[in-house]
Write a protein that holds these residues in place. Structure first.
Motif, PDB file in Angstrom:
ATOM      1  N   PHE A  18       0.822  -1.206   0.000  1.00 36.12           N
ATOM      2  CA  PHE A  18       0.000   0.000   0.000  1.00 36.12           C
ATOM      3  C   PHE A  18       0.860   1.262   0.000  1.00 36.12           C
ATOM      4  O   PHE A  18       0.598   2.220  -0.753  1.00 36.12           O
ATOM      5  N   LEU A  19       1.869   1.306   0.849  1.00 37.21           N
ATOM      6  CA  LEU A  19       2.744   2.470   0.908  1.00 37.21           C
ATOM      7  C   LEU A  19       3.486   2.679  -0.403  1.00 37.21           C
ATOM      8  O   LEU A  19       3.723   3.825  -0.822  1.00 37.21           O
ATOM      9  N   PHE A  20       3.869   1.596  -1.056  1.00 38.32           N
ATOM     10  CA  PHE A  20       4.566   1.749  -2.331  1.00 38.32           C
ATOM     11  C   PHE A  20       3.628   2.251  -3.421  1.00 38.32           C
ATOM     12  O   PHE A  20       4.054   2.954  -4.335  1.00 38.32           O
ATOM     13  N   PHE A  44      10.802  -4.851  -3.950  1.00 34.91           N
ATOM     14  CA  PHE A  44      10.530  -3.506  -3.444  1.00 34.91           C
ATOM     15  C   PHE A  44      11.796  -2.661  -3.407  1.00 34.91           C
ATOM     16  O   PHE A  44      11.752  -1.444  -3.641  1.00 34.91           O
ATOM     17  N   LEU A  45      12.902  -3.294  -3.109  1.00 29.79           N
ATOM     18  CA  LEU A  45      14.165  -2.558  -3.098  1.00 29.79           C
ATOM     19  C   LEU A  45      14.496  -2.030  -4.490  1.00 29.79           C
ATOM     20  O   LEU A  45      14.904  -0.877  -4.657  1.00 29.79           O
ATOM     21  N   ILE A  46      14.309  -2.864  -5.513  1.00 36.05           N
ATOM     22  CA  ILE A  46      14.599  -2.429  -6.891  1.00 36.05           C
ATOM     23  C   ILE A  46      13.674  -1.283  -7.285  1.00 36.05           C
ATOM     24  O   ILE A  46      14.116  -0.262  -7.856  1.00 36.05           O
ATOM     25  N   SER A  48       1.566 -14.085  -7.442  1.00 34.65           N
ATOM     26  CA  SER A  48       1.794 -14.853  -6.216  1.00 34.65           C
ATOM     27  C   SER A  48       0.546 -14.862  -5.350  1.00 34.65           C
ATOM     28  O   SER A  48       0.174 -15.884  -4.765  1.00 34.65           O
ATOM     29  N   TYR A  49      -0.120 -13.716  -5.272  1.00 35.30           N
ATOM     30  CA  TYR A  49      -1.363 -13.631  -4.496  1.00 35.30           C
ATOM     31  C   TYR A  49      -2.425 -14.562  -5.091  1.00 35.30           C
ATOM     32  O   TYR A  49      -3.120 -15.278  -4.366  1.00 35.30           O
ATOM     33  N   VAL A  78      10.243   4.210 -14.185  1.00 33.67           N
ATOM     34  CA  VAL A  78       9.680   3.869 -12.872  1.00 33.67           C
ATOM     35  C   VAL A  78       8.425   3.032 -13.021  1.00 33.67           C
ATOM     36  O   VAL A  78       8.232   2.025 -12.321  1.00 33.67           O
ATOM     37  N   VAL A  79       7.562   3.394 -13.967  1.00 30.46           N
ATOM     38  CA  VAL A  79       6.305   2.668 -14.140  1.00 30.46           C
ATOM     39  C   VAL A  79       6.556   1.252 -14.643  1.00 30.46           C
ATOM     40  O   VAL A  79       5.898   0.297 -14.210  1.00 30.46           O
ATOM     41  N   ILE A  80       7.495   1.086 -15.548  1.00 27.97           N
ATOM     42  CA  ILE A  80       7.791  -0.261 -16.066  1.00 27.97           C
ATOM     43  C   ILE A  80       8.272  -1.177 -14.933  1.00 27.97           C
ATOM     44  O   ILE A  80       7.810  -2.315 -14.783  1.00 27.97           O
ATOM     45  N   ILE A  81       9.187  -0.676 -14.122  1.00 26.92           N
ATOM     46  CA  ILE A  81       9.702  -1.502 -13.016  1.00 26.92           C
ATOM     47  C   ILE A  81       8.585  -1.782 -12.022  1.00 26.92           C
ATOM     48  O   ILE A  81       8.434  -2.903 -11.527  1.00 26.92           O
ATOM     49  N   TRP A  82       7.775  -0.780 -11.724  1.00 30.80           N
ATOM     50  CA  TRP A  82       6.689  -0.989 -10.761  1.00 30.80           C
ATOM     51  C   TRP A  82       5.642  -1.966 -11.309  1.00 30.80           C
ATOM     52  O   TRP A  82       5.126  -2.809 -10.559  1.00 30.80           O
ATOM     53  N   CYS A  83       5.355  -1.908 -12.584  1.00 33.82           N
ATOM     54  CA  CYS A  83       4.409  -2.871 -13.172  1.00 33.82           C
ATOM     55  C   CYS A  83       4.942  -4.296 -13.063  1.00 33.82           C
ATOM     56  O   CYS A  83       4.171  -5.241 -12.845  1.00 33.82           O
ATOM     57  N   PHE A  84       6.255  -4.452 -13.209  1.00 34.08           N
ATOM     58  CA  PHE A  84       6.834  -5.790 -13.048  1.00 34.08           C
ATOM     59  C   PHE A  84       6.666  -6.283 -11.604  1.00 34.08           C
ATOM     60  O   PHE A  84       6.310  -7.436 -11.374  1.00 34.08           O
ATOM     61  N   VAL A  85       6.901  -5.404 -10.641  1.00 36.28           N
ATOM     62  CA  VAL A  85       6.728  -5.776  -9.242  1.00 36.28           C
ATOM     63  C   VAL A  85       5.264  -6.132  -8.967  1.00 36.28           C
ATOM     64  O   VAL A  85       4.956  -7.137  -8.312  1.00 36.28           O
ATOM     65  N   VAL A  86       4.368  -5.302  -9.469  1.00 39.94           N
ATOM     66  CA  VAL A  86       2.950  -5.574  -9.260  1.00 39.94           C
ATOM     67  C   VAL A  86       2.549  -6.892  -9.900  1.00 39.94           C
ATOM     68  O   VAL A  86       1.753  -7.659  -9.335  1.00 39.94           O
ATOM     69  N   LEU A  87       3.105  -7.191 -11.057  1.00 40.71           N
ATOM     70  CA  LEU A  87       2.803  -8.466 -11.720  1.00 40.71           C
ATOM     71  C   LEU A  87       3.214  -9.657 -10.868  1.00 40.71           C
ATOM     72  O   LEU A  87       2.449 -10.621 -10.706  1.00 40.71           O
TER      73      LEU A  87
END
Length: 1008
Positions: free
Chosen positions: A620-622, A857-859, A690-691, A676-685
């Protein structure tokens, strides 16, 4: 010259022999004194009597060679030192190979000849009697051949050993055993003090290199050939094939002759002899050497110096002159030690004679003793006045002798030397290596520290020819085909018969042993390179029931009742103190089995369970942080991120959270924001996938939940727990904290199921192989859960130090790594032993946590922060004139603005559009669907700016036409406002920016 003592004894041996000895003594004294005086010319030299006690009657190699070397030492020593004031005079006595006669000879020398020292006796048993006599008379007893370590325990200050004690050579023997990885050794020794003295030191040295002594073979010195043969046949029935022989050469010759006769000098056997035999190899008959081919031996190393070679030549001439019947005499180490001992004694006598007289103190009891047969009575012994000084000088004597460095250590023992490793081959011994105390085994006698760095097997570099002319190193043991079978103990149990099952046929009363463990052991035995005869012996009482626990069964191997144990025996630490285990052949561990219940966690909030709270909060914070970063990067260049503050905040949050389902529609213009958005979309994916997987598992796979997941809960509630009867698990549960009254045993899987069904136990603890078998039968009712306690699995049990353990362990690896293991498992447990409906193992807390995703999250965080830093640095650099502004006002009369005001001006600039960006350039062009500055009759931006804030020259202002023609009719005030805004923006664009007062702009729009 040494008298001949080889004829028949008179009818009265004691009286006539003593009379003959006295006559010979006088002749020897007169001859030696005359010779000494003639050579030196010193007629005033003090004669000091020294006794020599050897087995002259038996004409042993030690006696004959030793006596000749003593005589040569006396002659050559005083020839080299003619001015010495003392002369030792030799008085010889024959011990006859008997300890009593040796003691009688010593008493005669002390009482009648008044010797100041005694050289000898020859054997350790004789020395054991003479040492107390020498201590009472206070005269040194110097033996150059008594090597038993037990003599050192007497701790007499008057006993000096001028030879190497046997306990020093056992380290060399142990090094050989270690070099070839032999695990068991059988000593064969003469049954007397000489043979028994080496055994304690030998056993200790072998145990230090991880070798055992399973049997000790003691052979009487008077044993017949048939008795020797019977002992050898007994050794043939044993597994061990490495033997260490410690006895006199004559008995050893008979032993090896018989060993060759019974085919124990064939390939596979190892024979190692001590220096008691190795030192006389050159004088042993060739027929005996023929039966000793392949034997290894150790003996003290004597440097082949020039002095030794010259002395050997002189000695050989003298010995052949004295003993013409011996054609080819050999000078052994004992002769060199005799020579050095005599030189040391003569040196000490000379030093002691300068401070004392060689006399005896008066003894009051001597007047009460008559002559005749009572001449050797202990009451007549008198103490030597020079004895203490002579003993002190002997302990201080140091010189380079023929045998090496001569030095007596504080305990009266000769300083240790190196040992040669000799291989009997052909007509004698061939040196194949050396051993030193600090360097161990080595091919050459080099620096000890250098030799010690090499591996032992590589140190013994020269080729060894083993018995039977074999070149391959014997493995040191063999399973005798004519011997007894191994008694293999197997457990008797009621349940889990798939592992071990013992049954008896009522008709034939024949016992049958089957099971998974039995098949594994038999498969292992089949892979051994040799035959291993064995028989199974059930560990049962008279009624056929189990005779005890598994610990009791293992302890039977330690007691020697079983040769091994085969079964489902777990490898644990306390058992390894008594027995050795092979490598395990099953997986290890002790775990907990509990009943299962329907999953009651499937409620309205089940969707929150796949992720832990820390992962929820971090995600949520991210989302908030990424939305803020994108707004900062896009605010000045993207229309989607402009507008009222509430609109901008909503757009940023919408954009960030919409990436969770990839539904964001806002255009991202900045390359930094795109990264930033590309990396964040990968994290969200990754997180969403996993969820989804975890949530799907909660809804479909995991339909059952364990009733207990924490052992502490069982302890806190005082629940009853079960364990397999006879297992070591009960001890583990007690150490964990369960009370005895809370432990319930069960015999088999059905019994355990019954206890669960009746509610008598809340959980059961057992080893993992049993648990898997239990769950295969009761798949839908129970499951295995943590905690798990580490064990080493099932292994086969053998006695401590068994030579079979390494071979069996290697065979276990061959079986477990091959297809044979799989076939055995399928035969006893089936192909599908796992539960098809649900997982058989559940760990508490199966949610996805932050620890699984922190790197993502670190990346993302690093990328976002880096983009902010790059943007901020670029923006500040482009508008640095705002921070560097020195004055303000229309006439530049105002003082320098404060830093805070300059920061606020910079933020106001950030809030404006970046008209340099390509997204706003089209809005400023003249064309279709655009507001034309000419149509609005708007003058240049510089003209407008003059009328607002930025002061210019008054002449310029006067020449500037009106801003808007009054004749123009504006159709729309909104269009006019846009024109003013464009004019202001153009002014900023053309003149590098500046502070525009929004109030002036609004007034201007209102006025028009």
């Amino acid at each position: 010259m040494t008298p001949e003592i080889g004829g028949r004894r008179p009818p009265n041996p004691v009286r006539w022999l003593r009379f003959l000895d006295v006559a010979i003594l006088f002749a020897a004294v007169i001859g030696n004194v005359t010779a000494a005086v003639g050579q030196s010319g010193n007629a005033t030299a003090t004669a000091v009597n020294v006794g020599v006690i050897l087995d002259l009657n038996r004409r042993t190699d030690v006696a004959q060679v030793g006596l000749s070397c003593v005589e040569m030492a006396v002659s050559e020593f005083y020839a080299a030192h003619p001015n010495y004031t003392t002369r030792i005079v030799i008085a010889t006595r024959d011990s006859g190979g008997d300890v009593v006669q040796a003691a009688a000879s010593a008493l005669d020398l002390i009482n009648n000849v008044q010797v100041q020292a005694i050289l000898g006796p020859e054997t350790s048993m004789q020395a054991n009697f003479l040492i107390p006599l020498g201590e009472k008379a206070q005269i040194p007893v110097i033996s150059f051949s008594a090597s038993s370590p037990t003599l050192a325990s007497i701790r007499s200050p008057y006993f000096f050993r001028a030879t190497q004690k046997d306990s020093t050579q056992v380290n060399a023997i142990a090094a050989i055993v270690k070099a070839f990885s032999w695990r068991q050794v059988v000593p064969i020794y003469v049954d007397n003090a000489y043979g028994e003295g080496i055994i304690p030191s030998l056993v200790d040295s072998l145990e230090a290199v991880d070798a055992r002594v399973p049997y000790r073979s003691a052979i009487s010195a008077s044993a017949t050939d048939d008795q020797i043969g019977q002992e050898l046949y007994k050794l043939m029935t044993m597994q061990t094939r490495v033997f260490v022989v410690h006895m006199a050469p004559n008995l050893g010759a008979r032993l090896f002759a018989k060993a060759k006769e019974v085919e124990m000098m064939s390939p596979g056997y190892v024979w190692i002899v001590t220096d008691g035999i190795t030192g006389f190899l050159n004088s042993i008959d060739s027929s005996v050497l023929e039966s000793m081919q392949g034997v290894l031996g150790v003996k003290p190393h004597v440097p082949r110096t020039k002095e030794v070679l010259e002395f050997r030549s002189r000695w050989k001439r003298k010995f052949q002159r004295d003993h013409p019947e011996i054609l080819d005499p050999d000078l052994n180490s004992y002769g060199l030690w005799a020579y050095d001992a005599t030189v040391a004694l003569a040196t000490a006598v000379e030093k002691a004679g300068q401070a004392t007289n060689f006399t005896f103190l008066n003894n009051n009891s001597s007047s009460n003793v008559g002559n005749g047969t009572n001449s050797t009575d202990l009451d007549r012994i008198r103490a030597s006045s020079s004895g203490p000084n002579l003993a002190l000088e002997l302990s201080r004597t140091r010189f380079a002798g023929l045998s090496g460095e001569f030095a007596i250590e504080p305990d009266g023992q000769l300083k240790g030397s190196a040992y040669e490793v000799v291989n009997v081959n052909g007509n004698g011994g061939r040196v194949v290596g050396f051993w030193t105390r600090g360097g161990g085994l080595a091919r050459e006698l080099t620096n000890e520290s250098t030799a010690g760095r090499r591996p032992l097997r590589e140190s013994l570099m020269r080729t060894v020819i083993w018995p039977g002319d074999a070149a391959a190193v014997p493995k040191g043991f063999q399973m005798p085909t004519s011997g007894k079978k191994l008694r293999i103990g197997v457990p008797v149990k009621d349940g889990f018969s798939e592992f071990v099952s013992v049954s008896t046929d009522p008709g034939t009363n024949k016992t049958s042993v089957t099971g998974y463990c039995i098949d594994i052991f038999e498969a292992v035995v089949q892979t051994l390179p040799y035959a291993l005869p064995f028989e199974y012996v059930p560990f049962a009482d008279a009624n056929g029931d189990s005779a005890g626990t598994y610990n009791d069964l293992v302890y039977q191997v330690f007691l020697g009742n079983f040769d091994a144990v085969v079964g489902d025996t777990t490898i644990i630490a306390n058992r390894s103190n008594y027995v050795d285990f092979t490598l395990p052949y099953t997986e290890s561990g002790v775990s907990m089995v509990v009943p299962v219940r329907p999953d009651g966690s499937k409620n309205a909030w089940l969707f929150l369970k796949p992720l832990t709270w820390d992962l929820w909060m971090t995600t949520f914070l991210f989302f908030l942080f990424i939305g803020f970063v994108v707004w900062v990067l896009e605010h000045r260049i993207s229309k989607d991120f402009r507008g009222p503050p509430s609109h901008q905040a909503g757009t940023s949050l919408w954009f960030s959270f919409s990436t969770m389902v990839f539904a964001h529609r806002e255009n991202v213009v900045s390359n930094l924001a795109r990264t930033v958005v590309i990396i964040w979309c990968f994290v969200v994916l990754i997180i969403t996938q996993s969820y989804t997987a975890s949530f799907t598992s909660l809804l479909t796979v995991q339909r059952l939940q364990p009733t207990v997941t924490d052992i502490n809960e069982l302890l806190r509630k005082g629940e009853f727990v079960g364990y397999q009867d006879g297992s070591f698990v009960v001890g583990l549960l007690k150490r964990i904290g369960f009370r005895d009254d809370r432990l319930v045993p069960y015999n088999n899987s059905d019994h355990c199921d019954t206890l669960f069904g009746q509610g008598r136990i809340a959980a059961a603890f057992d080893e993992i192989p049993y648990i898997k078998l239990f769950l295969a039968r009761h798949c839908s009712k129970y499951m295995m859960t943590d905690p798990s306690y580490k064990t080493d699995g099932f292994g086969f049990v053998f006695p401590k130090g068994s030579v079979l353990v390494p071979d069996i362990s290697r065979a276990v690896l061959n079986v477990t790594e091959g297809d044979k293991m799989t076939k055995i498992e399928e035969a006893w447990f089936g192909k599908n032993s796992r539960c098809p409906e649900s997982s058989t193992s559940v760990s508490p807390g199966g949610q996805l946590g932050l620890n699984s995703f922190w790197s993502l999250f670190l990346i993302a965080g690093v990328a976002a922060v880096s983009a902010l830093i790059i943007f901020a640095a670029t923006f500040v650099y482009q508008h640095r004139q705002i921070l560097l502004q020195q004055q303000e006002g229309e006439d530049n009369s105002q003082p320098k603005p404060s830093f805070w005001r300059r920061i606020m001006n910079l933020l106001r600039t950030f809030d404006k559009k970046d008209l340099k960006c390509h997204t706003f350039r089209d809005d400023n062009r003249v064309g279709n669907n655009e507001v034309n500055l000419v149509s609005l009759n708007v003058m240049s931006p510089s003209a407008y700016s003059v009328q607002t804030e930025f002061p210019v020259d008054s002449s310029t202002v006067a020449a500037t036409p009106p801003l808007i023609d009054s004749s123009m009719e504006l159709q729309d005030n909104e269009t006019m406002a846009r024109g003013v805004e464009i004019s202001i923006d153009l002014h900023q664009n053309f003149n590098g920016g500046g502070e525009i007062d929004n109030a002036n702009v609004n007034d201007e729009i209102t006025r028009h």
